[in-house]
Design a protein around this motif. Structure first.
Motif, PDB file in Angstrom:
ATOM      1  N   VAL A 116       7.520  -2.601  -8.242  1.00 50.94           N
ATOM      2  CA  VAL A 116       8.137  -2.438  -6.917  1.00 50.94           C
ATOM      3  C   VAL A 116       7.168  -2.861  -5.814  1.00 50.94           C
ATOM      4  CG1 VAL A 116       9.104  -0.761  -5.293  1.00 50.94           C
ATOM      5  CG2 VAL A 116       9.665  -0.617  -7.722  1.00 50.94           C
ATOM      6  N   ALA A 117       5.882  -2.524  -5.978  1.00 51.80           N
ATOM      7  CA  ALA A 117       4.890  -2.902  -4.966  1.00 51.80           C
ATOM      8  C   ALA A 117       4.761  -4.415  -4.857  1.00 51.80           C
ATOM      9  CB  ALA A 117       3.540  -2.266  -5.306  1.00 51.80           C
ATOM     10  N   LEU A 118       4.730  -5.112  -5.992  1.00 53.72           N
ATOM     11  CA  LEU A 118       4.657  -6.579  -5.961  1.00 53.72           C
ATOM     12  C   LEU A 118       5.906  -7.182  -5.324  1.00 53.72           C
ATOM     13  CD1 LEU A 118       3.138  -7.307  -9.488  1.00 53.72           C
ATOM     14  CD2 LEU A 118       1.990  -7.550  -7.278  1.00 53.72           C
ATOM     15  N   ASN A 119       7.050  -6.586  -5.633  1.00 47.17           N
ATOM     16  CA  ASN A 119       8.287  -7.093  -5.038  1.00 47.17           C
ATOM     17  C   ASN A 119       8.292  -6.881  -3.527  1.00 47.17           C
ATOM     18  OD1 ASN A 119      11.179  -8.062  -5.482  1.00 47.17           O
ATOM     19  ND2 ASN A 119      11.519  -6.123  -4.407  1.00 47.17           N
ATOM     20  N   ASN A 120       7.811  -5.705  -3.079  1.00 45.36           N
ATOM     21  CA  ASN A 120       7.746  -5.426  -1.644  1.00 45.36           C
ATOM     22  C   ASN A 120       6.725  -6.313  -0.938  1.00 45.36           C
ATOM     23  OD1 ASN A 120       9.699  -3.458  -1.849  1.00 45.36           O
ATOM     24  ND2 ASN A 120       8.233  -1.770  -2.019  1.00 45.36           N
ATOM     25  N   ALA A 121       5.718  -6.756  -1.682  1.00 45.88           N
ATOM     26  CA  ALA A 121       4.696  -7.617  -1.092  1.00 45.88           C
ATOM     27  C   ALA A 121       5.131  -9.078  -1.033  1.00 45.88           C
ATOM     28  CB  ALA A 121       3.392  -7.502  -1.884  1.00 45.88           C
ATOM     29  N   GLY A 122       6.344  -9.369  -1.527  1.00 45.86           N
ATOM     30  CA  GLY A 122       6.867 -10.728  -1.427  1.00 45.86           C
ATOM     31  C   GLY A 122       6.694 -11.566  -2.672  1.00 45.86           C
ATOM     32  N   PHE A 123       6.178 -10.991  -3.741  1.00 40.69           N
ATOM     33  CA  PHE A 123       6.010 -11.763  -4.979  1.00 40.69           C
ATOM     34  C   PHE A 123       7.332 -11.829  -5.733  1.00 40.69           C
ATOM     35  CE2 PHE A 123       1.707 -10.355  -4.055  1.00 40.69           C
ATOM     36  CZ  PHE A 123       0.968 -11.504  -4.302  1.00 40.69           C
ATOM     37  N   ALA A 173       0.830  -1.212   0.000  1.00 39.31           N
ATOM     38  CA  ALA A 173       0.000   0.000   0.000  1.00 39.31           C
ATOM     39  C   ALA A 173       0.861   1.257   0.000  1.00 39.31           C
ATOM     40  CB  ALA A 173      -0.939  -0.006   1.207  1.00 39.31           C
ATOM     41  N   ILE A 174       1.945   1.254   0.778  1.00 41.86           N
ATOM     42  CA  ILE A 174       2.817   2.433   0.838  1.00 41.86           C
ATOM     43  C   ILE A 174       3.461   2.688  -0.521  1.00 41.86           C
ATOM     44  CG2 ILE A 174       4.970   3.296   1.823  1.00 41.86           C
ATOM     45  CD1 ILE A 174       4.193   1.993   4.464  1.00 41.86           C
ATOM     46  N   THR A 175       3.898   1.618  -1.184  1.00 35.55           N
ATOM     47  CA  THR A 175       4.505   1.787  -2.507  1.00 35.55           C
ATOM     48  C   THR A 175       3.515   2.373  -3.510  1.00 35.55           C
ATOM     49  OG1 THR A 175       5.923  -0.127  -2.055  1.00 35.55           O
ATOM     50  CG2 THR A 175       5.770   0.615  -4.336  1.00 35.55           C
ATOM     51  N   LEU A 176       2.277   1.879  -3.492  1.00 40.92           N
ATOM     52  CA  LEU A 176       1.259   2.417  -4.404  1.00 40.92           C
ATOM     53  C   LEU A 176       0.949   3.874  -4.088  1.00 40.92           C
ATOM     54  CD1 LEU A 176      -1.296  -0.529  -4.790  1.00 40.92           C
ATOM     55  CD2 LEU A 176       0.567   0.140  -6.308  1.00 40.92           C
TER      56      LEU A 176
END
Length: 368
Positions: free
Chosen positions: A159-166, A104-107
């Motif tokens: 970046v958001a997907l990467n930060n979410a662990g994907f 959420a923070i990245t988005l």
């Protein structure tokens, strides 16, 4: 006493791994976070914007306007995550919450960057392009805006997907396996992109031109690589896929010297030749009586048993968006009304009557 004991047992009970006290604290902090976020938004709109408006620079106004909503969102997200830390949660659930928070923070940061670019684009790049003589930069600016926005959203999403662990690499590899299906499904997209490039290179029209393509007429409002946006006479926005500009005929209705008009008057058959000559001469002079009339020509178009047909052909200066008229239709209507009104005056001054309408009827033989 029994009821008091039951209430005490209820308050001291554990629900989903946390006591009721922990749940109350977490929910209370969530409510406080939302309220403080709304309060921060109100203070920004009420006081910070007022202070920024007192300075001579526009930069601080832009920054305050673009930063307030994403920052409030960040404040609420962080506050909610902090509130949930008071609960006794499973380690796996905590990891999921941390990943969701980072996502959420990245988005929100991506949204902030897009808003900042939009503000800079609108306040500086557009005004800079308006000050130049060429129209090429006006056509490229919408393409630049859409391209930068798309790039920011794509990078932010990765970046958001990467930060979410994907595993982004695995996701991209999965897309590569289905590349053929995507290629088949994206044929229209490729055709539209090719059409957008063709428009930018050949420039068959420019912004604010009135065009007709595939039976659709409107003013060019925005140019893009995939679609072109037209605005109809009534203000409706129409999205035209760019592939139609390759396969269809494009008619630039404003790329002309003038708008042609023709009015017809049927004179009475008793009108003399001198009256007709005088009328035609006076009709030719009407071009000097209205600034929007380029030329006028009175023509004796034909004779018949009912009268003489006189036509007034004329040209109207093409519409410019900086004029007093709302659109080209209003300009043509004003000129048309003026010329017909003056023609009526000239017919009256020259004592020329219009031909009477002729009605034809059939009578049955038994009625004779």
């Amino acid at each position: 006493m029994v009821m008091f004991a039951e209430v005490t047992e209820f308050l001291q009970g554990t629900y989903y791994g946390s006591t009721l006290r922990q749940w109350f604290i977490a929910l209370g902090l969530i409510v406080v976070s939302v309220v403080l976020g709304r309060l921060l938004y109100w203070i920004s709109g009420r006081w910070i914007k007022m202070l920024a408006s007192r300075t001579s620079s526009r930069i601080d106004d832009i920054l305050v306007d673009m930063l307030e909503e994403p920052l409030v969102g960040l404040f609420i997200v962080v506050g909610v995550r902090y509130s949930l830390s008071f609960l006794s949660l499973d380690s796996n659930l905590i990891e999921i919450l941390d990943q969701a928070t980072r996502f959420a923070i990245t988005l929100l940061i991506t949204w902030l960057l897009v808003r900042l670019y939009d503000a800079v684009h609108r306040e500086y790049l557009v005004k800079l392009a308006e000050g130049t003589e060429t129209d090429l930069d006006d056509q490229l600016l919408p393409v630049l805006r859409n391209g930068v926005r798309f790039l920011l959203f794509v990078l932010g999403g990765v970046v958001a997907l990467n930060n979410a662990g994907f595993d982004v690499g695995a996701v991209l590899a999965g897309l590569g396996i289905g590349g053929l299906a995507f290629a088949l499904a994206g044929q229209d997209t490729v055709a539209n992109l090719f059409g957008g490039v063709t428009i930018l290179v050949q420039r068959p029209f420019k912004l604010k031109d009135r065009i007709m393509v595939s039976g659709v007429e409107g003013y060019v409002d925005e140019l893009g690589l995939r679609t072109t946006q037209l605005k109809s006479i009534s203000g409706e926005k129409i999205q035209i896929p760019n592939k139609f500009f390759i396969a269809s005929t494009i008619q630039n209705l404003d790329d002309c010297d003038y708008y042609f008009g023709l009015e017809t008057f049927l004179l009475h058959r008793n009108t003399s030749g001198d009256q007709v000559d005088r009328l035609l001469s006076q009709l030719n002079e009407l071009r000097d009586e209205h600034e929007d009339v380029m030329w006028c020509l009175g023509v004796l178009n034909g004779l018949n048993e009912f009268g003489m047909e006189v036509q007034l052909a004329y040209g109207v200066h093409r519409f410019q968006h900086s004029e007093k008229y709302f659109n080209h239709l209003e300009k043509k209507a004003v000129v048309k009304t003026f010329l017909n009104r003056r023609a009526y005056d000239l017919l009256k001054d020259n004592s020329i009557k219009m031909a009477n309408p002729v009605y034809l009827g059939l009578r049955r033989k038994e009625d004779q």
